[in-house]
Design an enzyme around this catalytic site. Structure first.
Site, PDB file in Angstrom:
ATOM      1  N   HIS A 105      -9.042  10.924  -5.053  1.00  0.00           N
ATOM      2  CA  HIS A 105     -10.260  10.847  -4.240  1.00  0.00           C
ATOM      3  C   HIS A 105     -10.209  11.732  -2.980  1.00  0.00           C
ATOM      4  CE1 HIS A 105     -10.780   7.662  -6.988  1.00  0.00           C
ATOM      5  NE2 HIS A 105     -10.228   6.695  -6.295  1.00  0.00           N
TER       6      HIS A 105
ATOM      7  N   HIS B  71     -14.056   8.483  -9.681  1.00  0.00           N
ATOM      8  CA  HIS B  71     -15.357   7.884  -9.405  1.00  0.00           C
ATOM      9  C   HIS B  71     -15.929   8.302  -8.049  1.00  0.00           C
ATOM     10  CE1 HIS B  71     -13.130   4.790  -7.153  1.00  0.00           C
ATOM     11  NE2 HIS B  71     -14.270   4.484  -6.585  1.00  0.00           N
TER      12      HIS B  71
ATOM     13  N   GLU C  71     -10.023   1.027   3.695  1.00  0.00           N
ATOM     14  CA  GLU C  71     -10.500  -0.160   2.974  1.00  0.00           C
ATOM     15  C   GLU C  71     -10.076  -1.394   3.748  1.00  0.00           C
ATOM     16  OE1 GLU C  71     -10.322   0.139  -1.512  1.00  0.00           O
ATOM     17  OE2 GLU C  71      -8.539   1.236  -0.923  1.00  0.00           O
TER      18      GLU C  71
ATOM     19  N   LYS D 235      -8.242   7.433 -14.226  1.00  0.00           N
ATOM     20  CA  LYS D 235      -6.996   7.619 -13.518  1.00  0.00           C
ATOM     21  C   LYS D 235      -6.122   6.369 -13.674  1.00  0.00           C
ATOM     22  CE  LYS D 235      -6.908   6.418  -8.835  1.00  0.00           C
ATOM     23  NZ  LYS D 235      -7.087   4.994  -8.641  1.00  0.00           N
TER      24      LYS D 235
ATOM     25  N   ASP E 231      -2.639   6.500  -5.573  1.00  0.00           N
ATOM     26  CA  ASP E 231      -3.857   5.721  -5.757  1.00  0.00           C
ATOM     27  C   ASP E 231      -5.082   6.404  -5.147  1.00  0.00           C
ATOM     28  OD1 ASP E 231      -5.117   3.299  -6.690  1.00  0.00           O
ATOM     29  OD2 ASP E 231      -5.309   2.681  -4.597  1.00  0.00           O
TER      30      ASP E 231
ATOM     31  N   LYS F  80     -20.195   9.380  -6.325  1.00  0.00           N
ATOM     32  CA  LYS F  80     -20.864   8.795  -5.156  1.00  0.00           C
ATOM     33  C   LYS F  80     -21.917   9.786  -4.647  1.00  0.00           C
ATOM     34  CE  LYS F  80     -16.880   6.015  -3.764  1.00  0.00           C
ATOM     35  NZ  LYS F  80     -17.278   4.620  -3.739  1.00  0.00           N
TER      36      LYS F  80
ATOM     37  N   LYS G 236      -5.111   0.427   2.934  1.00  0.00           N
ATOM     38  CA  LYS G 236      -5.661  -0.890   2.596  1.00  0.00           C
ATOM     39  C   LYS G 236      -5.583  -1.758   3.854  1.00  0.00           C
ATOM     40  CE  LYS G 236      -5.645  -0.444  -2.058  1.00  0.00           C
ATOM     41  NZ  LYS G 236      -6.935  -0.224  -2.707  1.00  0.00           N
TER      42      LYS G 236
HETATM   43  C1  BG6 Z   1      -9.649   3.178  -6.801  1.00  0.00           C
HETATM   44  C2  BG6 Z   1      -8.306   2.702  -6.309  1.00  0.00           C
HETATM   45  O1  BG6 Z   1      -9.528   4.390  -7.470  1.00  0.00           O
HETATM   46  O2  BG6 Z   1     -10.516   3.335  -5.688  1.00  0.00           O
HETATM   47  C3  BG6 Z   1      -8.458   1.409  -5.546  1.00  0.00           C
HETATM   48  O3  BG6 Z   1      -7.445   2.508  -7.416  1.00  0.00           O
HETATM   49  C4  BG6 Z   1      -9.461   1.559  -4.443  1.00  0.00           C
HETATM   50  O4  BG6 Z   1      -7.209   0.998  -5.014  1.00  0.00           O
HETATM   51  C5  BG6 Z   1     -10.759   2.144  -4.977  1.00  0.00           C
HETATM   52  O5  BG6 Z   1      -9.697   0.284  -3.890  1.00  0.00           O
HETATM   53  C6  BG6 Z   1     -11.694   2.475  -3.847  1.00  0.00           C
HETATM   54  O6  BG6 Z   1     -12.936   2.789  -4.376  1.00  0.00           O
HETATM   55  P1  BG6 Z   1     -14.246   2.527  -3.554  1.00  0.00           P
HETATM   56  O7  BG6 Z   1     -15.337   3.069  -4.420  1.00  0.00           O
HETATM   57  O8  BG6 Z   1     -14.354   1.055  -3.324  1.00  0.00           O
HETATM   58  O9  BG6 Z   1     -14.074   3.281  -2.274  1.00  0.00           O
END
Ligand code: BG6
Length: 529
Positions: free
Chosen positions: A273, A211, A249, A181, A268, A215, A373
Protein backbone atom coordinates in the site's frame (compact mmCIF):
# COMPACT_ATOMS: atom_id res chain seq x y z
CA UNK A 1 -1.25 32.87 15.61
CA UNK A 2 -3.12 29.89 14.44
CA UNK A 3 -6.66 30.48 13.34
CA UNK A 4 -7.80 27.30 11.62
CA UNK A 5 -9.68 28.47 8.58
CA UNK A 6 -11.58 26.60 5.95
CA UNK A 7 -12.47 27.54 2.40
CA UNK A 8 -14.80 25.06 0.79
CA UNK A 9 -14.44 24.16 -2.84
CA UNK A 10 -17.79 23.89 -4.60
CA UNK A 11 -17.97 21.47 -7.50
CA UNK A 12 -19.33 22.88 -10.73
CA UNK A 13 -21.29 19.70 -11.38
CA UNK A 14 -23.38 18.22 -8.64
CA UNK A 15 -23.85 15.42 -7.94
CA UNK A 16 -20.76 13.92 -9.50
CA UNK A 17 -20.33 10.78 -11.50
CA UNK A 18 -22.05 8.06 -9.58
CA UNK A 19 -21.34 4.38 -9.63
CA UNK A 20 -24.34 3.99 -11.91
CA UNK A 21 -22.57 5.61 -14.84
CA UNK A 22 -20.07 2.78 -14.85
CA UNK A 23 -20.70 -0.04 -17.21
CA UNK A 24 -22.24 -3.33 -16.23
CA UNK A 25 -19.92 -6.24 -15.76
CA UNK A 26 -19.78 -9.25 -18.02
CA UNK A 27 -21.80 -12.10 -16.59
CA UNK A 28 -19.58 -14.68 -14.95
CA UNK A 29 -19.19 -17.24 -12.23
CA UNK A 30 -17.02 -15.87 -9.46
CA UNK A 31 -15.34 -18.84 -7.85
CA UNK A 32 -14.09 -17.77 -4.42
CA UNK A 33 -11.44 -20.11 -3.06
CA UNK A 34 -11.54 -19.45 0.67
CA UNK A 35 -15.22 -18.51 0.62
CA UNK A 36 -15.73 -19.03 4.34
CA UNK A 37 -12.72 -16.91 5.33
CA UNK A 38 -12.34 -13.44 6.74
CA UNK A 39 -11.75 -11.67 3.42
CA UNK A 40 -14.78 -13.25 1.74
CA UNK A 41 -17.00 -12.43 4.68
CA UNK A 42 -15.81 -8.93 5.45
CA UNK A 43 -15.06 -7.60 1.98
CA UNK A 44 -15.95 -9.75 -1.03
CA UNK A 45 -19.53 -10.82 -0.31
CA UNK A 46 -20.59 -7.35 0.92
CA UNK A 47 -18.91 -5.75 -2.13
CA UNK A 48 -20.74 -8.14 -4.47
CA UNK A 49 -24.00 -7.32 -2.73
CA UNK A 50 -23.36 -3.60 -3.26
CA UNK A 51 -22.54 -4.17 -6.92
CA UNK A 52 -25.82 -6.07 -7.28
CA UNK A 53 -27.65 -3.25 -5.54
CA UNK A 54 -26.11 -0.69 -7.90
CA UNK A 55 -27.23 -2.77 -10.88
CA UNK A 56 -23.74 -3.74 -12.03
CA UNK A 57 -24.20 -7.50 -12.03
CA UNK A 58 -25.73 -9.41 -14.91
CA UNK A 59 -28.57 -11.88 -14.40
CA UNK A 60 -26.14 -14.65 -15.28
CA UNK A 61 -23.77 -13.68 -12.45
CA UNK A 62 -23.24 -16.22 -9.70
CA UNK A 63 -20.78 -17.14 -6.97
CA UNK A 64 -19.41 -20.59 -6.37
CA UNK A 65 -17.79 -20.67 -2.96
CA UNK A 66 -15.15 -23.26 -2.16
CA UNK A 67 -13.68 -23.81 1.30
CA UNK A 68 -12.46 -26.53 3.61
CA UNK A 69 -15.40 -26.03 5.95
CA UNK A 70 -18.18 -28.57 5.47
CA UNK A 71 -21.31 -26.98 4.06
CA UNK A 72 -23.74 -26.74 1.18
CA UNK A 73 -25.52 -24.07 -0.85
CA UNK A 74 -27.96 -23.40 1.98
CA UNK A 75 -25.30 -22.91 4.66
CA UNK A 76 -23.24 -20.69 2.33
CA UNK A 77 -26.31 -18.55 1.64
CA UNK A 78 -26.80 -18.16 5.37
CA UNK A 79 -23.12 -17.30 5.86
CA UNK A 80 -23.32 -14.70 3.10
CA UNK A 81 -26.54 -13.17 4.46
CA UNK A 82 -24.98 -12.82 7.92
CA UNK A 83 -21.75 -11.40 6.44
CA UNK A 84 -23.60 -8.85 4.33
CA UNK A 85 -25.89 -7.84 7.17
CA UNK A 86 -22.99 -7.26 9.52
CA UNK A 87 -20.91 -5.32 6.97
CA UNK A 88 -23.59 -3.07 5.54
CA UNK A 89 -25.60 -0.39 7.22
CA UNK A 90 -29.21 -1.54 7.62
CA UNK A 91 -30.39 1.54 5.71
CA UNK A 92 -28.69 0.12 2.62
CA UNK A 93 -29.95 -3.42 3.01
CA UNK A 94 -32.62 -4.42 0.57
CA UNK A 95 -34.15 -7.82 1.06
CA UNK A 96 -35.06 -8.16 -2.62
CA UNK A 97 -31.41 -7.75 -3.56
CA UNK A 98 -30.32 -10.09 -0.79
CA UNK A 99 -32.64 -12.75 -2.15
CA UNK A 100 -31.44 -12.06 -5.71
CA UNK A 101 -27.91 -12.66 -4.45
CA UNK A 102 -28.81 -15.75 -2.46
CA UNK A 103 -30.29 -17.45 -5.52
CA UNK A 104 -26.89 -17.04 -7.14
CA UNK A 105 -24.76 -18.48 -4.34
CA UNK A 106 -23.47 -22.05 -4.50
CA UNK A 107 -20.94 -23.94 -2.46
CA UNK A 108 -18.71 -26.95 -2.45
CA UNK A 109 -16.43 -28.02 0.34
CA UNK A 110 -12.92 -29.25 -0.33
CA UNK A 111 -9.24 -29.22 0.43
CA UNK A 112 -7.20 -27.02 -1.95
CA UNK A 113 -4.28 -29.42 -1.87
CA UNK A 114 -6.40 -32.24 -3.35
CA UNK A 115 -7.00 -32.75 -7.07
CA UNK A 116 -10.44 -34.18 -6.23
CA UNK A 117 -11.61 -30.76 -5.01
CA UNK A 118 -10.89 -29.24 -8.39
CA UNK A 119 -12.51 -32.11 -10.27
CA UNK A 120 -15.63 -31.50 -8.19
CA UNK A 121 -15.28 -27.76 -8.80
CA UNK A 122 -15.11 -28.34 -12.57
CA UNK A 123 -18.18 -30.58 -12.52
CA UNK A 124 -20.18 -28.05 -10.47
CA UNK A 125 -19.11 -25.19 -12.73
CA UNK A 126 -20.22 -27.04 -15.84
CA UNK A 127 -23.53 -27.88 -14.26
CA UNK A 128 -24.11 -24.23 -13.29
CA UNK A 129 -23.05 -22.97 -16.70
CA UNK A 130 -25.46 -25.38 -18.41
CA UNK A 131 -28.40 -23.85 -16.62
CA UNK A 132 -27.01 -20.34 -16.80
CA UNK A 133 -29.46 -17.57 -17.62
CA UNK A 134 -27.88 -15.62 -20.45
CA UNK A 135 -25.37 -18.38 -21.03
CA UNK A 136 -22.28 -16.89 -19.40
CA UNK A 137 -19.26 -19.18 -19.33
CA UNK A 138 -16.85 -16.53 -18.06
CA UNK A 139 -14.95 -17.63 -14.97
CA UNK A 140 -13.36 -15.47 -12.30
CA UNK A 141 -11.21 -17.33 -9.78
CA UNK A 142 -10.58 -15.36 -6.60
CA UNK A 143 -7.75 -16.81 -4.52
CA UNK A 144 -8.70 -15.69 -1.01
CA UNK A 145 -6.50 -18.43 0.42
CA UNK A 146 -3.63 -18.48 2.92
CA UNK A 147 -0.11 -18.39 1.41
CA UNK A 148 0.45 -22.03 2.40
CA UNK A 149 -2.15 -23.30 -0.10
CA UNK A 150 -1.62 -20.72 -2.82
CA UNK A 151 0.73 -22.87 -4.85
CA UNK A 152 -1.34 -26.09 -4.84
CA UNK A 153 -4.44 -24.06 -5.59
CA UNK A 154 -3.08 -22.47 -8.77
CA UNK A 155 -1.48 -25.72 -9.89
CA UNK A 156 -4.75 -27.63 -9.48
CA UNK A 157 -6.80 -24.86 -11.07
CA UNK A 158 -4.67 -25.21 -14.17
CA UNK A 159 -4.12 -28.98 -14.18
CA UNK A 160 -7.80 -29.76 -13.69
CA UNK A 161 -8.64 -27.73 -16.78
CA UNK A 162 -11.13 -25.51 -14.96
CA UNK A 163 -9.00 -22.40 -15.59
CA UNK A 164 -7.42 -22.71 -19.04
CA UNK A 165 -4.63 -20.37 -20.09
CA UNK A 166 -5.39 -17.78 -22.76
CA UNK A 167 -2.96 -15.17 -24.07
CA UNK A 168 -5.75 -13.28 -25.77
CA UNK A 169 -7.00 -10.51 -23.48
CA UNK A 170 -10.19 -10.25 -25.59
CA UNK A 171 -10.97 -13.98 -25.55
CA UNK A 172 -14.58 -14.95 -24.84
CA UNK A 173 -15.49 -16.66 -22.61
CA UNK A 174 -12.73 -15.32 -20.39
CA UNK A 175 -10.88 -16.82 -17.44
CA UNK A 176 -9.39 -14.40 -14.89
CA UNK A 177 -7.43 -15.22 -11.78
CA UNK A 178 -7.39 -12.81 -8.85
CA UNK A 179 -4.47 -12.95 -6.47
CA UNK A 180 -4.49 -11.37 -3.03
CA UNK A 181 -1.50 -10.19 -1.07
CA UNK A 182 0.86 -11.29 0.34
CA UNK A 183 2.36 -12.11 -3.04
CA UNK A 184 5.48 -13.85 -1.77
CA UNK A 185 7.41 -12.94 1.36
CA UNK A 186 10.45 -11.45 -0.37
CA UNK A 187 11.69 -10.70 -3.87
CA UNK A 188 12.87 -14.24 -4.56
CA UNK A 189 9.68 -15.92 -3.44
CA UNK A 190 7.60 -13.34 -5.35
CA UNK A 191 9.64 -14.04 -8.48
CA UNK A 192 9.21 -17.78 -7.99
CA UNK A 193 5.46 -17.36 -7.56
CA UNK A 194 5.30 -15.17 -10.64
CA UNK A 195 7.20 -17.74 -12.64
CA UNK A 196 4.80 -20.41 -11.47
CA UNK A 197 1.68 -18.36 -12.09
CA UNK A 198 2.90 -17.19 -15.49
CA UNK A 199 3.69 -20.77 -16.50
CA UNK A 200 0.01 -21.58 -15.95
CA UNK A 201 -1.76 -18.37 -16.97
CA UNK A 202 -1.07 -15.33 -19.15
CA UNK A 203 -0.25 -11.98 -17.51
CA UNK A 204 -3.48 -10.58 -19.00
CA UNK A 205 -5.43 -13.14 -16.93
CA UNK A 206 -3.85 -12.23 -13.59
CA UNK A 207 -5.29 -9.54 -11.39
CA UNK A 208 -2.99 -8.86 -8.41
CA UNK A 209 -4.97 -6.92 -5.85
CA UNK A 210 -3.68 -4.03 -3.82
CA UNK A 211 -6.93 -2.74 -2.43
CA UNK A 212 -5.46 0.74 -1.82
CA UNK A 213 -5.48 1.23 -5.58
CA UNK A 214 -9.25 0.82 -5.54
CA UNK A 215 -9.72 3.67 -3.09
CA UNK A 216 -11.31 6.68 -4.73
CA UNK A 217 -8.76 9.24 -3.51
CA UNK A 218 -5.86 7.05 -4.54
CA UNK A 219 -7.19 6.89 -8.09
CA UNK A 220 -7.70 10.61 -7.90
CA UNK A 221 -3.97 11.20 -7.44
CA UNK A 222 -3.62 10.60 -11.17
CA UNK A 223 -6.48 12.92 -12.10
CA UNK A 224 -5.30 15.63 -9.71
CA UNK A 225 -1.79 15.50 -11.11
CA UNK A 226 -2.46 14.97 -14.80
CA UNK A 227 -5.97 16.36 -15.26
CA UNK A 228 -4.86 19.81 -14.07
CA UNK A 229 -2.04 22.05 -15.14
CA UNK A 230 -1.41 23.99 -11.95
CA UNK A 231 0.13 21.24 -9.82
CA UNK A 232 2.51 19.50 -12.18
CA UNK A 233 4.96 22.41 -12.64
CA UNK A 234 5.42 22.46 -8.84
CA UNK A 235 5.65 18.69 -8.46
CA UNK A 236 9.41 18.32 -8.22
CA UNK A 237 12.50 18.92 -6.12
CA UNK A 238 12.58 22.60 -6.97
CA UNK A 239 9.33 23.32 -5.12
CA UNK A 240 8.65 20.29 -2.90
CA UNK A 241 10.57 20.06 0.36
CA UNK A 242 9.36 16.60 1.29
CA UNK A 243 6.47 14.16 0.96
CA UNK A 244 4.81 12.47 3.94
CA UNK A 245 2.82 9.33 3.40
CA UNK A 246 0.94 8.03 6.41
CA UNK A 247 -1.30 5.00 6.87
CA UNK A 248 -2.25 5.05 10.54
CA UNK A 249 -4.74 2.60 12.00
CA UNK A 250 -6.38 2.68 15.40
CA UNK A 251 -7.10 -1.07 15.35
CA UNK A 252 -4.65 -3.69 16.59
CA UNK A 253 -3.87 -6.94 14.84
CA UNK A 254 -7.11 -8.53 16.02
CA UNK A 255 -7.25 -12.26 15.45
CA UNK A 256 -4.45 -12.23 12.86
CA UNK A 257 -1.55 -12.83 15.26
CA UNK A 258 -0.21 -15.82 13.35
CA UNK A 259 -0.16 -13.96 10.04
CA UNK A 260 1.18 -10.76 11.56
CA UNK A 261 4.07 -12.47 13.32
CA UNK A 262 5.34 -13.42 9.86
CA UNK A 263 4.40 -10.21 8.12
CA UNK A 264 5.04 -7.27 10.43
CA UNK A 265 4.22 -3.78 9.29
CA UNK A 266 6.72 -3.73 6.43
CA UNK A 267 5.29 -6.71 4.58
CA UNK A 268 1.74 -5.90 5.63
CA UNK A 269 1.59 -2.23 4.66
CA UNK A 270 4.84 -0.88 3.17
CA UNK A 271 5.65 -3.40 0.44
CA UNK A 272 2.25 -2.86 -1.10
CA UNK A 273 0.00 0.00 0.00
CA UNK A 274 2.57 2.63 0.99
CA UNK A 275 4.87 2.01 -1.94
CA UNK A 276 1.90 2.15 -4.30
CA UNK A 277 0.95 5.54 -2.86
CA UNK A 278 4.54 6.68 -3.28
CA UNK A 279 4.66 5.41 -6.86
CA UNK A 280 1.47 7.24 -7.87
CA UNK A 281 2.69 10.43 -6.21
CA UNK A 282 6.14 10.37 -7.76
CA UNK A 283 5.62 8.82 -11.19
CA UNK A 284 6.04 10.60 -14.51
CA UNK A 285 2.92 11.18 -16.63
CA UNK A 286 2.06 7.96 -18.46
CA UNK A 287 1.44 8.07 -22.20
CA UNK A 288 -2.15 6.97 -21.69
CA UNK A 289 -4.22 5.55 -18.85
CA UNK A 290 -3.77 2.05 -20.24
CA UNK A 291 -2.81 -0.53 -17.66
CA UNK A 292 0.67 -1.06 -19.03
CA UNK A 293 1.47 2.63 -19.50
CA UNK A 294 0.57 3.36 -15.87
CA UNK A 295 2.33 0.29 -14.56
CA UNK A 296 5.47 1.08 -16.56
CA UNK A 297 5.73 4.48 -14.88
CA UNK A 298 5.03 3.14 -11.39
CA UNK A 299 7.66 0.46 -11.85
CA UNK A 300 10.24 3.06 -12.89
CA UNK A 301 9.63 4.96 -9.67
CA UNK A 302 9.99 1.85 -7.53
CA UNK A 303 13.19 1.00 -9.34
CA UNK A 304 14.57 4.48 -8.70
CA UNK A 305 14.22 4.23 -4.91
CA UNK A 306 17.68 4.28 -3.38
CA UNK A 307 18.43 0.98 -1.71
CA UNK A 308 18.58 0.92 2.04
CA UNK A 309 21.84 -0.54 3.31
CA UNK A 310 23.12 -1.66 6.72
CA UNK A 311 24.90 1.71 6.88
CA UNK A 312 21.81 3.82 6.08
CA UNK A 313 19.10 1.81 7.83
CA UNK A 314 19.85 2.92 11.42
CA UNK A 315 19.51 6.63 10.60
CA UNK A 316 16.64 6.37 8.12
CA UNK A 317 14.24 3.96 9.74
CA UNK A 318 12.39 3.45 13.00
CA UNK A 319 10.55 0.38 14.24
CA UNK A 320 8.37 -0.16 17.29
CA UNK A 321 5.58 -2.22 18.78
CA UNK A 322 2.41 -1.00 20.44
CA UNK A 323 2.21 -1.27 24.19
CA UNK A 324 -1.12 -1.74 25.94
CA UNK A 325 -3.15 1.29 26.81
CA UNK A 326 -6.47 3.00 26.44
CA UNK A 327 -8.11 3.92 23.17
CA UNK A 328 -11.47 5.69 23.22
CA UNK A 329 -12.09 4.60 26.80
CA UNK A 330 -11.27 0.97 26.06
CA UNK A 331 -8.27 -0.84 27.52
CA UNK A 332 -6.38 -2.73 24.84
CA UNK A 333 -3.53 -5.23 25.15
CA UNK A 334 -0.02 -4.57 23.94
CA UNK A 335 1.19 -6.42 20.84
CA UNK A 336 3.10 -9.06 22.79
CA UNK A 337 -0.04 -9.90 24.77
CA UNK A 338 -2.14 -10.47 21.62
CA UNK A 339 -3.29 -13.99 20.73
CA UNK A 340 -0.75 -16.05 18.73
CA UNK A 341 2.03 -13.52 19.31
CA UNK A 342 5.30 -14.54 20.98
CA UNK A 343 5.75 -12.82 24.37
CA UNK A 344 9.24 -11.75 23.25
CA UNK A 345 8.29 -10.95 19.65
CA UNK A 346 10.38 -8.32 17.86
CA UNK A 347 7.97 -7.95 14.95
CA UNK A 348 7.31 -4.24 14.38
CA UNK A 349 3.74 -2.96 14.32
CA UNK A 350 4.95 0.54 13.48
CA UNK A 351 7.63 1.75 11.11
CA UNK A 352 8.79 5.08 9.78
CA UNK A 353 11.11 5.06 6.80
CA UNK A 354 12.86 7.84 4.90
CA UNK A 355 13.39 7.04 1.23
CA UNK A 356 15.10 8.93 -1.56
CA UNK A 357 14.41 8.58 -5.26
CA UNK A 358 17.43 8.68 -7.51
CA UNK A 359 15.90 10.40 -10.49
CA UNK A 360 15.92 13.87 -11.98
CA UNK A 361 12.57 15.01 -10.58
CA UNK A 362 12.99 13.95 -6.97
CA UNK A 363 16.71 14.02 -6.25
CA UNK A 364 17.27 15.03 -2.62
CA UNK A 365 13.56 15.15 -1.64
CA UNK A 366 12.86 12.92 1.36
CA UNK A 367 9.81 10.70 1.10
CA UNK A 368 8.82 9.99 4.70
CA UNK A 369 6.57 6.97 5.07
CA UNK A 370 5.00 5.71 8.26
CA UNK A 371 2.38 3.20 9.22
CA UNK A 372 1.29 1.59 12.43
CA UNK A 373 -1.44 -0.25 14.27
CA UNK A 374 -3.10 1.12 17.40
CA UNK A 375 -2.23 4.69 16.58
CA UNK A 376 -4.20 7.73 17.67
CA UNK A 377 -6.70 7.41 14.87
CA UNK A 378 -7.36 5.90 11.47
CA UNK A 379 -5.84 8.27 8.98
CA UNK A 380 -4.23 7.69 5.61
CA UNK A 381 -2.94 10.58 3.59
CA UNK A 382 -0.31 11.85 1.20
CA UNK A 383 1.02 15.29 2.11
CA UNK A 384 3.17 17.13 -0.39
CA UNK A 385 4.90 19.93 1.46
CA UNK A 386 6.41 22.85 -0.41
CA UNK A 387 9.45 24.98 0.37
CA UNK A 388 9.14 28.09 2.46
CA UNK A 389 9.22 31.42 0.59
CA UNK A 390 12.83 32.22 -0.31
CA UNK A 391 12.70 35.76 1.04
CA UNK A 392 10.65 36.86 4.06
CA UNK A 393 9.69 40.49 3.85
CA UNK A 394 7.00 40.47 6.54
CA UNK A 395 9.33 40.82 9.46
CA UNK A 396 10.90 38.32 11.76
CA UNK A 397 7.85 37.43 13.85
CA UNK A 398 5.68 36.64 10.85
CA UNK A 399 8.53 34.87 9.11
CA UNK A 400 8.91 32.54 12.07
CA UNK A 401 5.21 31.68 12.10
CA UNK A 402 4.77 31.11 8.38
CA UNK A 403 3.76 27.53 7.70
CA UNK A 404 4.89 26.06 4.41
CA UNK A 405 2.19 25.27 1.85
CA UNK A 406 0.96 21.71 1.94
CA UNK A 407 -1.21 19.83 -0.48
CA UNK A 408 -2.91 17.02 1.39
CA UNK A 409 -4.59 14.13 -0.34
CA UNK A 410 -6.80 12.53 2.31
CA UNK A 411 -7.12 8.87 1.43
CA UNK A 412 -9.35 8.11 4.40
CA UNK A 413 -11.40 8.94 6.30
CA UNK A 414 -13.09 12.14 5.13
CA UNK A 415 -11.76 11.61 1.60
CA UNK A 416 -10.70 14.81 -0.07
CA UNK A 417 -7.91 17.16 -1.04
CA UNK A 418 -6.82 20.27 0.84
CA UNK A 419 -4.38 23.00 0.00
CA UNK A 420 -3.00 24.89 2.95
CA UNK A 421 -1.77 28.44 2.47
CA UNK A 422 -1.25 31.67 4.39
CA UNK A 423 -3.57 34.65 4.57
CA UNK A 424 -3.45 37.93 6.37
CA UNK A 425 -5.58 38.08 9.51
CA UNK A 426 -8.18 40.82 8.89
CA UNK A 427 -7.57 44.12 10.60
CA UNK A 428 -3.81 43.79 10.79
CA UNK A 429 -1.69 45.92 8.50
CA UNK A 430 0.50 44.31 5.88
CA UNK A 431 2.93 47.22 5.85
CA UNK A 432 3.35 47.28 9.61
CA UNK A 433 5.43 44.26 10.27
CA UNK A 434 5.10 44.74 14.02
CA UNK A 435 1.31 44.44 13.67
CA UNK A 436 0.83 42.02 10.82
CA UNK A 437 -0.58 38.63 11.62
CA UNK A 438 -0.88 35.78 9.17
CA UNK A 439 -2.76 32.56 9.52
CA UNK A 440 -2.86 29.31 7.61
CA UNK A 441 -6.20 28.39 6.00
CA UNK A 442 -7.31 25.44 3.93
CA UNK A 443 -8.94 25.27 0.56
CA UNK A 444 -10.74 22.04 1.05
CA UNK A 445 -12.42 19.67 -1.36
CA UNK A 446 -14.39 16.96 0.36
CA UNK A 447 -15.81 14.06 -1.63
CA UNK A 448 -18.86 13.62 0.56
CA UNK A 449 -19.89 17.29 0.22
CA UNK A 450 -19.15 17.49 -3.46
CA UNK A 451 -20.49 14.18 -4.64
CA UNK A 452 -22.87 13.13 -1.90
CA UNK A 453 -20.90 10.24 -0.45
CA UNK A 454 -20.79 8.37 -3.73
CA UNK A 455 -17.29 6.97 -3.39
CA UNK A 456 -17.42 3.21 -3.80
CA UNK A 457 -15.41 1.10 -1.36
CA UNK A 458 -12.21 -0.29 -2.86
CA UNK A 459 -13.35 -3.88 -3.27
CA UNK A 460 -16.45 -2.85 -5.21
CA UNK A 461 -14.35 -0.86 -7.64
CA UNK A 462 -11.80 -3.62 -8.05
CA UNK A 463 -14.29 -6.47 -8.43
CA UNK A 464 -16.15 -4.53 -11.07
CA UNK A 465 -12.91 -3.76 -12.89
CA UNK A 466 -12.04 -7.45 -12.95
CA UNK A 467 -15.44 -8.33 -14.39
CA UNK A 468 -15.06 -5.59 -17.01
CA UNK A 469 -11.46 -6.59 -17.79
CA UNK A 470 -9.82 -3.33 -16.73
CA UNK A 471 -6.32 -3.92 -15.32
CA UNK A 472 -4.99 -0.43 -14.55
CA UNK A 473 -5.67 -0.72 -10.81
CA UNK A 474 -3.86 -4.05 -10.48
CA UNK A 475 -0.17 -4.60 -10.06
CA UNK A 476 2.13 -6.30 -12.56
CA UNK A 477 4.75 -8.92 -11.75
CA UNK A 478 7.77 -6.64 -12.30
CA UNK A 479 6.20 -3.96 -10.14
CA UNK A 480 5.64 -6.39 -7.29
CA UNK A 481 9.24 -7.58 -7.53
CA UNK A 482 10.52 -3.99 -7.56
CA UNK A 483 8.55 -3.23 -4.39
CA UNK A 484 10.01 -6.27 -2.65
CA UNK A 485 13.49 -5.13 -3.67
CA UNK A 486 12.90 -1.89 -1.75
CA UNK A 487 11.82 -3.52 1.50
CA UNK A 488 13.89 -6.72 1.49
CA UNK A 489 17.12 -5.13 2.82
CA UNK A 490 15.21 -3.54 5.68
CA UNK A 491 13.39 -6.72 6.67
CA UNK A 492 16.66 -8.65 6.47
CA UNK A 493 18.55 -6.10 8.56
CA UNK A 494 15.86 -5.95 11.23
CA UNK A 495 15.63 -9.73 11.39
CA UNK A 496 19.39 -10.08 11.70
CA UNK A 497 19.61 -7.29 14.26
CA UNK A 498 16.73 -7.78 16.68
CA UNK A 499 16.67 -5.02 19.26
CA UNK A 500 17.62 -6.09 22.77
CA UNK A 501 14.94 -3.80 24.09
CA UNK A 502 12.14 -3.56 21.52
CA UNK A 503 11.02 0.08 21.26
CA UNK A 504 7.37 0.59 22.01
CA UNK A 505 4.72 3.29 21.70
CA UNK A 506 1.55 3.76 23.68
CA UNK A 507 -1.61 2.45 22.10
CA UNK A 508 -3.56 5.52 21.02
CA UNK A 509 -0.45 7.62 20.36
CA UNK A 510 1.12 8.78 17.09
CA UNK A 511 3.99 6.32 17.41
CA UNK A 512 7.37 6.37 19.13
CA UNK A 513 9.31 9.57 19.72
CA UNK A 514 12.10 8.12 17.56
CA UNK A 515 9.81 8.65 14.56
CA UNK A 516 9.49 12.32 15.49
CA UNK A 517 13.25 12.53 15.78
CA UNK A 518 13.65 10.92 12.36
CA UNK A 519 11.57 13.55 10.59
CA UNK A 520 12.94 16.34 12.80
CA UNK A 521 16.42 15.54 11.51
CA UNK A 522 15.20 16.98 8.19
CA UNK A 523 13.71 19.99 9.96
CA UNK A 524 10.10 18.81 9.54
CA UNK A 525 7.40 17.29 11.72
CA UNK A 526 4.66 14.72 11.12
CA UNK A 527 1.19 15.95 10.42
CA UNK A 528 -0.59 14.36 13.36
CA UNK A 529 -3.97 15.72 12.48
C1 BG6 B 1 -4.51 -4.79 4.74
C2 BG6 B 1 -3.61 -5.18 5.89
O1 BG6 B 1 -3.88 -5.02 3.52
O2 BG6 B 1 -4.83 -3.41 4.86
C3 BG6 B 1 -4.28 -4.88 7.20
O3 BG6 B 1 -3.31 -6.56 5.80
C4 BG6 B 1 -4.72 -3.45 7.27
O4 BG6 B 1 -3.41 -5.17 8.28
C5 BG6 B 1 -5.53 -3.09 6.03
O5 BG6 B 1 -5.50 -3.28 8.43
C6 BG6 B 1 -5.81 -1.61 6.00
O6 BG6 B 1 -6.73 -1.35 5.00
P1 BG6 B 1 -7.71 -0.13 5.11
O7 BG6 B 1 -8.47 -0.15 3.82
O8 BG6 B 1 -8.58 -0.35 6.30
O9 BG6 B 1 -6.84 1.07 5.26
Amino acid sequence: MSVPGGVTVTPSVQPGPSASVRQRSDGCTAVILGAAGDLARRKLLPALYQLARAGHLEESFRVLGVALEPGDDASFRQLARTAIQSAIDSAHLDDTILRWMERRLFYISGDFTQAGTFAALGARLEELERVSEGGSHNRLFYLAVPPSVFEPSVRHLSASGVAPRSDDADARPWVRVVVEKPFGHDENSARALNTLVLSLFAECQIYRIDHYLGKETVQNVLVLRFGNTIFEPLWNRQWVSHVQITAAEDVGIGSRGKYYEEAGVIRDMFQNHLLQLLALTAMEPPRTMSADAVRDEKTKVLESIRWLTPETIPTNTVRAQYAGGGIAGETVPGYRAERNVAPDSTIPTFAAVRLYLDNWRWQGVPFLLRSGKRMARRMSEIAVQFHRPPHLMFGHAVGESLEPNVLVIRVQPDEGIALRFQVKVPGTAVALTSELEVSPVSMDFCYADAFGGLTAPAYETLLLDIMIGEMTLFTRSDEVAAAWRVVDPLIRFWTEHPPTDMPSYDAGSWGPSAADALIASDGFSWRNT
